[in-house]
Design an enzyme around this catalytic site. Structure first.
Site, PDB file in Angstrom:
ATOM      1  N   ASP A 228      -6.813  -1.191  -1.352  1.00  0.00           N
ATOM      2  CA  ASP A 228      -8.171  -1.279  -1.881  1.00  0.00           C
ATOM      3  C   ASP A 228      -8.630   0.112  -2.339  1.00  0.00           C
ATOM      4  O   ASP A 228      -9.514   0.714  -1.740  1.00  0.00           O
ATOM      5  CB  ASP A 228      -9.074  -1.813  -0.744  1.00  0.00           C
ATOM      6  CG  ASP A 228     -10.374  -2.399  -1.250  1.00  0.00           C
ATOM      7  OD1 ASP A 228     -10.686  -2.203  -2.439  1.00  0.00           O
ATOM      8  OD2 ASP A 228     -11.076  -3.039  -0.445  1.00  0.00           O
TER       9      ASP A 228
ATOM     10  N   GLU B  95      -4.887  -9.411   1.619  1.00  0.00           N
ATOM     11  CA  GLU B  95      -5.713  -9.174   2.813  1.00  0.00           C
ATOM     12  C   GLU B  95      -7.161  -9.304   2.370  1.00  0.00           C
ATOM     13  O   GLU B  95      -7.543  -8.737   1.349  1.00  0.00           O
ATOM     14  CB  GLU B  95      -5.542  -7.740   3.369  1.00  0.00           C
ATOM     15  CG  GLU B  95      -4.207  -7.438   3.973  1.00  0.00           C
ATOM     16  CD  GLU B  95      -4.079  -5.979   4.483  1.00  0.00           C
ATOM     17  OE1 GLU B  95      -5.075  -5.221   4.447  1.00  0.00           O
ATOM     18  OE2 GLU B  95      -2.977  -5.612   4.906  1.00  0.00           O
TER      19      GLU B  95
ATOM     20  N   GLU C 227       0.805  -1.223   0.000  1.00  0.00           N
ATOM     21  CA  GLU C 227       0.000   0.000   0.000  1.00  0.00           C
ATOM     22  C   GLU C 227       0.837   1.270   0.000  1.00  0.00           C
ATOM     23  O   GLU C 227       0.489   2.243   0.670  1.00  0.00           O
ATOM     24  CB  GLU C 227      -0.971  -0.008   1.203  1.00  0.00           C
ATOM     25  CG  GLU C 227      -1.868  -1.231   1.222  1.00  0.00           C
ATOM     26  CD  GLU C 227      -3.049  -1.112   2.196  1.00  0.00           C
ATOM     27  OE1 GLU C 227      -3.036  -0.187   3.029  1.00  0.00           O
ATOM     28  OE2 GLU C 227      -3.976  -1.933   2.092  1.00  0.00           O
TER      29      GLU C 227
END
Ligand code: NAG
Ligand code: NAG
Ligand code: NAG
Ligand code: NAG
Ligand code: NAG
Ligand code: NAG
Length: 458
Positions: free
Chosen positions: A208, A268, A167
């Site tokens: 995400d 995840e 991320e």
């Protein structure tokens, strides 16, 4: 429940050998227990000739304490937890940060005894790319730490894959980090090859962020093979029980990634909006998804104060929560598809995305490896800094940052310096031209032609 309930003879035997207490001299990694290494063919992972699906959990007990620690340098902690991994029926854990100055033989061999592989993030809090300052943080001090982590784990047959970052891009406004993320993947792949290690897959774990997760997937899988990721991993919390393949939107997710030419998995998953019963497991390991996805990792093993823990840990005591039992049952109930599960046997590169309002990367050039890091390819990285020390994010200077670009298609990370004057202030760092570095100019070929495309856009 007490750990002794589940401690098997095999695990106990493995743990009795070679305890790496803190302060003991670091010894070279020794894989006393071996498993079949995982390989990549087309868009899937294989264990020998069998398709391999990641069935796992994310594992970083203590991650919520604010003090970074290495869970797999601690023989006590992994002896406590491995029996629960076995109860869950998993074959993989993901660890987010390790101390590359420590020896990991005890835990890695005990995990191998239990048939468990490791997906390992090579960054730590102090030694990582800084999304607010990607150029400065992509420097030789950082790469030395990354390479030392590769050295510490390459010898274990149950090292499944490395994640070059987690991320780094976490919003709509920091896609300018992408060339640096991709450069680190390239550098790690070169390091693994040059050091003569097994081809351990290297990839990246994407946040995400719907606006750029799929563009980044294309970007990391475009260009020459030396620059392409070996796989892509996404963090996805869109399936919130009770739900379904269509209600969750995972049907569209599969459609969107259909034809993607490298393995894809969830690094995840596990939405906690409602209680988790892990209905999604029946979709993830079913042919409606396995042509595109290779399983995933539930976030996360231990409760760290954010509600995602499958177990609660208190010292040596582990107490499974309700969702632990649901996950264990869900994994047991859903067997893998037979055969190849619909995988594609050919690996296909994507077309590099073009600059847009959602993609702040001007062209396909990558920053060259910082010249001060090139020597590690032949000499090895040496001792890692561990979790402490000064860190790398501000360590960059003209001498040990990247001083040019390497254009996609060159198949090499050799630095090319620009004769152009001026510093780009544009955040599209892939095309940013570093200030002219006279030393680099002397040391490397001046390739002006390769820069012209990038300059036109500046
Ligand atoms: C890898 O492990 C083996 C034993 O399993 C050992 O002999 C060898 O020296 C190790 N290699 C490195 C580079 O640590
Ligand atoms: C190892 O883990 C155990 C169990 O959680 C803990 O009590 C101990 O303090 C840890 N040791 C180190 C050196 O972190
Ligand atoms: C980075 O460059 C600076 C300035 O030349 C130097 O002082 C420092 O030691 C370098 N760091 C490394 C690790 O090479
Ligand atoms: C990006 O947007 C976030 C809010 O979503 C903001 O906190 C951050 O400062 C922005 N970063 C940059 C580099 O503009
Ligand atoms: C799939 O792609 C479409 C079109 O780009 C996009 O609107 C949608 O959000 C994507 N869905 C998922 C689940 O990624
Ligand atoms: C979720 O689980 C908790 C504890 O197991 C229970 O008290 C609660 O009613 C459950 N909530 C829902 C929406 O099922």
């Amino acid at each position: 429940m007490k750990q002794s309930l589940f401690l098997t003879g095999l695990v106990a035997a493995a743990l009795s050998t070679g305890v790496a207490a803190s302060g003991s001299p670091v010894v070279k990694p020794r894989a006393t227990t071996t498993v079949t290494p995982i390989t990549v063919t087309g868009n899937a992972f294989y264990q020998g000739s069998d398709r391999f699906y990641i069935r796992g959990v994310d594992y970083q007990p203590g991650g919520g304490t604010g003090v970074e620690s290495d869970p797999i340098a601690n023989a006590t902690a992994c002896a406590r937890d491995i029996p629960y991994f076995t109860k869950l029926g998993i074959n993989t854990i993901r660890v987010y940060a390790v101390d590359n100055s420590k020896n990991h033989d005890t835990c890695m061999n005990a995990l191998a005894e239990a048939g468990i592989y490791l997906v390992l993030d090579t960054d730590t809090s102090k030694y990582s790319l800084n999304r607010d300052d990607p150029k400065e943080s992509y420097n030789s001090v950082y790469l030395q730490s990354v390479f030392a982590t590769v050295d510490a784990f390459a010898n274990y047959t149950n090292t499944l894959a490395f994640l070059s970052g987690n991320e780094v891009i976490n919003d709509v406004n920091n896609t300018n980090c992408a060339p640096y993320v991709k450069a680190v993947v390239r550098d790690m792949k070169q390091y693994i090859g040059d050091r003569g290690y097994r081809s351990i897959p290297v990839g990246y774990s994407a946040a995400d962020v719907s606006q750029n997760q799929e563009i980044l997937a294309d970007y990391l899988n475009c260009g020459t093979d030396d620059q392409r990721s070996d796989f892509y991993a996404i963090n996805d919390y869109s399936w919130c029980d009770p739900s379904s393949f269509t209600t969750s939107g995972w049907d569209t997710l599969v459609e969107n990634y259909t034809g993607y030419g490298i393995p894809l998995f969830m690094s995840e998953y596990g939405c906690i909006t409602n209680n988790r019963t892990f209905e999604e497991v029946s979709a993830l390991y079913n042919t409606e998804m396995t042509g595109v996805f290779s399983g995933g990792l539930v976030y996360e093993y231990s409760e760290e104060g954010n509600g995602y823990g499958l177990v609660t840990i208190d010292g040596d005591t582990v107490t499974p929560n309700a969702d632990f039992t649901y996950l264990s049952s869900a994994y047991a109930a859903q067997t893998n598809p037979s055969g190849d599960g619909g995988a594609s046997s050919t690996s296909a590169a994507t077309t590099c995305p073009t600059e847009s309002s959602e993609w702040d990367v001007a062209n396909d050039d990558l920053p060259a490896i910082p010249s001060a890091a090139e020597k590690y390819m032949s000499t090895g990285a040496g001792t890692g800094p561990g979790l402490d020390g000064a860190g790398s994010q501000d360590a960059g200077t003209a001498d040990n940052e990247s001083a040019g670009t390497a254009s996609a298609g060159s198949g090499t990370v050799t630095e090319t310096s620009s004769a152009s004057s001026g510093t780009s202030t544009k955040k599209s760092a892939g095309a940013a031209i570093a200030p002219v570095d006279m030393k680099a100019l002397g040391a490397f070929m001046v390739v002006v032609v390769s820069m012209l495309g990038g300059m036109a856009l500046l």
